[in-house]
Write an enzyme that holds these catalytic residues in place. Sequence first.
Site, short mmCIF file in Angstrom:
data_model
loop_
_atom_site.label_atom_id
_atom_site.label_comp_id
_atom_site.label_asym_id
_atom_site.label_seq_id
_atom_site.Cartn_x
_atom_site.Cartn_y
_atom_site.Cartn_z
CB ALA A 1 -12.56 4.13 -10.28
CD GLN A 39 -2.69 0.82 -4.16
OE1 GLN A 39 -2.11 1.23 -3.08
NE2 GLN A 39 -3.56 0.30 -4.16
CG ASP A 52 -11.74 4.24 -5.91
OD1 ASP A 52 -10.76 4.69 -5.43
OD2 ASP A 52 -11.72 3.10 -6.74
CG ASN A 56 -8.65 8.38 -4.02
OD1 ASN A 56 -8.97 7.62 -4.90
ND2 ASN A 56 -7.74 8.98 -3.63
CE LYS A 57 -6.33 2.27 -2.63
NZ LYS A 57 -6.96 1.02 -1.98
O1 MRU Z 1 -7.35 0.11 -4.71
P1 MRU Z 1 -6.92 0.94 -6.11
O2 MRU Z 1 -5.57 0.93 -6.40
O3 MRU Z 1 -7.77 0.30 -7.01
O4 MRU Z 1 -7.29 2.23 -5.67
C1 MRU Z 1 -7.07 3.10 -6.53
C2 MRU Z 1 -7.58 4.53 -6.06
O5 MRU Z 1 -7.94 4.90 -4.97
C3 MRU Z 1 -7.60 5.76 -7.23
O6 MRU Z 1 -7.31 6.85 -6.79
C4 MRU Z 1 -8.99 5.61 -8.01
O7 MRU Z 1 -9.50 4.40 -8.38
C5 MRU Z 1 -8.85 6.72 -9.11
S1 MRU Z 1 -8.00 6.07 -10.34
C6 MRU Z 1 -8.06 6.99 -11.68
#
Ligand code: MRU
Length: 355
Positions: free
Chosen positions: A54, A204, A245, A255-256
């Site tokens: 994010a 990730q 997010d 979140n993810k």
């Molecule tokens: O789809 P992504 O890889 O952008 O998802 C990222 C996440 O879910 C993170 O945990 C979130 O963006 C926080 S990053 C500090």
Amino acid sequence: MANALSLDSVVLSQDAKELVILDQTLLPNEVKFLRLSKAEDIWEAIYSLRVRGAPAIGVAAAYGVYLLSAQEDTGDMEQFCERFKAHKSYLDTARPTAVNLSWALNRMEKVLEAEKGSLSVPQMKQRLLSEAHAIREEDIAISRSIGRLGFELLKPGDGILTHCNAGSLATAKYGTALAPVYIALEEGWNDLRVYCDETRPLLQGARLSAFEMQTAGVDTTLLCDNMASLAMRRGKIDIIFVGCDRVAANGDFANKIGTSGVAILAKHYGIPFYVCAPTSTIDMSIPHGDDIVIEERKPEEVTEMWYAKRMAPEGVKVFNPAFDVTDHDLVTGIITEKGIAYPPFDVSFKKLGIQ
Ligand code: MRU
């Protein structure tokens, strides 16, 4: 292998003409930087997760809208503002869930609106550039503050579970959920153990968090998402840090995908579960987690990506939401740069001055 902390996930080139991003889709096998200046390329880099996380998306969007606007050759402020808004609207469509994308674009627009009456177009371009730089610099400071507050929750030797990647790669530097570990390293602690959920389908955790932690010299263990329960049951996990997010006003957060399952397990096993969230990720206009738009992505990410050959029958239906919502009552605390918010979150957000 390069130390991940030394790699800048998103910066502007020295001549301020290109967005330079580390292509995270190639990690950990290849460290490659992309130099982008066209609208479609910047949009695609966000959509395809070449730049992701994010806060990093927010920084990329701020630089992106500056770059595209700076390319406009009109001297007329009204026309310039129209072009700025078109670029802003376009970049805002790249991904829906992380609020930092629209947050950063709106912050850039506020500068435009507030100062368009007093600046010439060339001066406005400079002003937008300094605002985008400020967003990136502030993100570094915010990540460090979150890291310090998170570090204070740790004991030597702790096992930390994290999901997805909310590390240095996901921000301008240090990260949110992994920032406490970087602070611990600075403090000379070298006995923390970090467990990284693989994070299907885009990996990730495996590709990015494990890479970050291992190259930082941390005792790092990778596990598939469905192994977290046993790791908790066996007492390997003392605390959980995840990123987010978008946080709703009641403390529910997106979140993810897979995060809510981790939170449910944590409650079952009595393990503290902390969300690490810059205040820019808290969206007080959204009362409840179910109001957060959840991105759905293409089926191939599940059926064939990363496999040598397809691993699902042709034509099978696929459900591929990129994020999920975790209920606030599963959250021990939300670590922001201003302090840790504890339940009830509507009250603690107010106390922290978040509105
Ligand atoms: O789809 P992504 O890889 O952008 O998802 C990222 C996440 O879910 C993170 O945990 C979130 O963006 C926080 S990053 C500090």
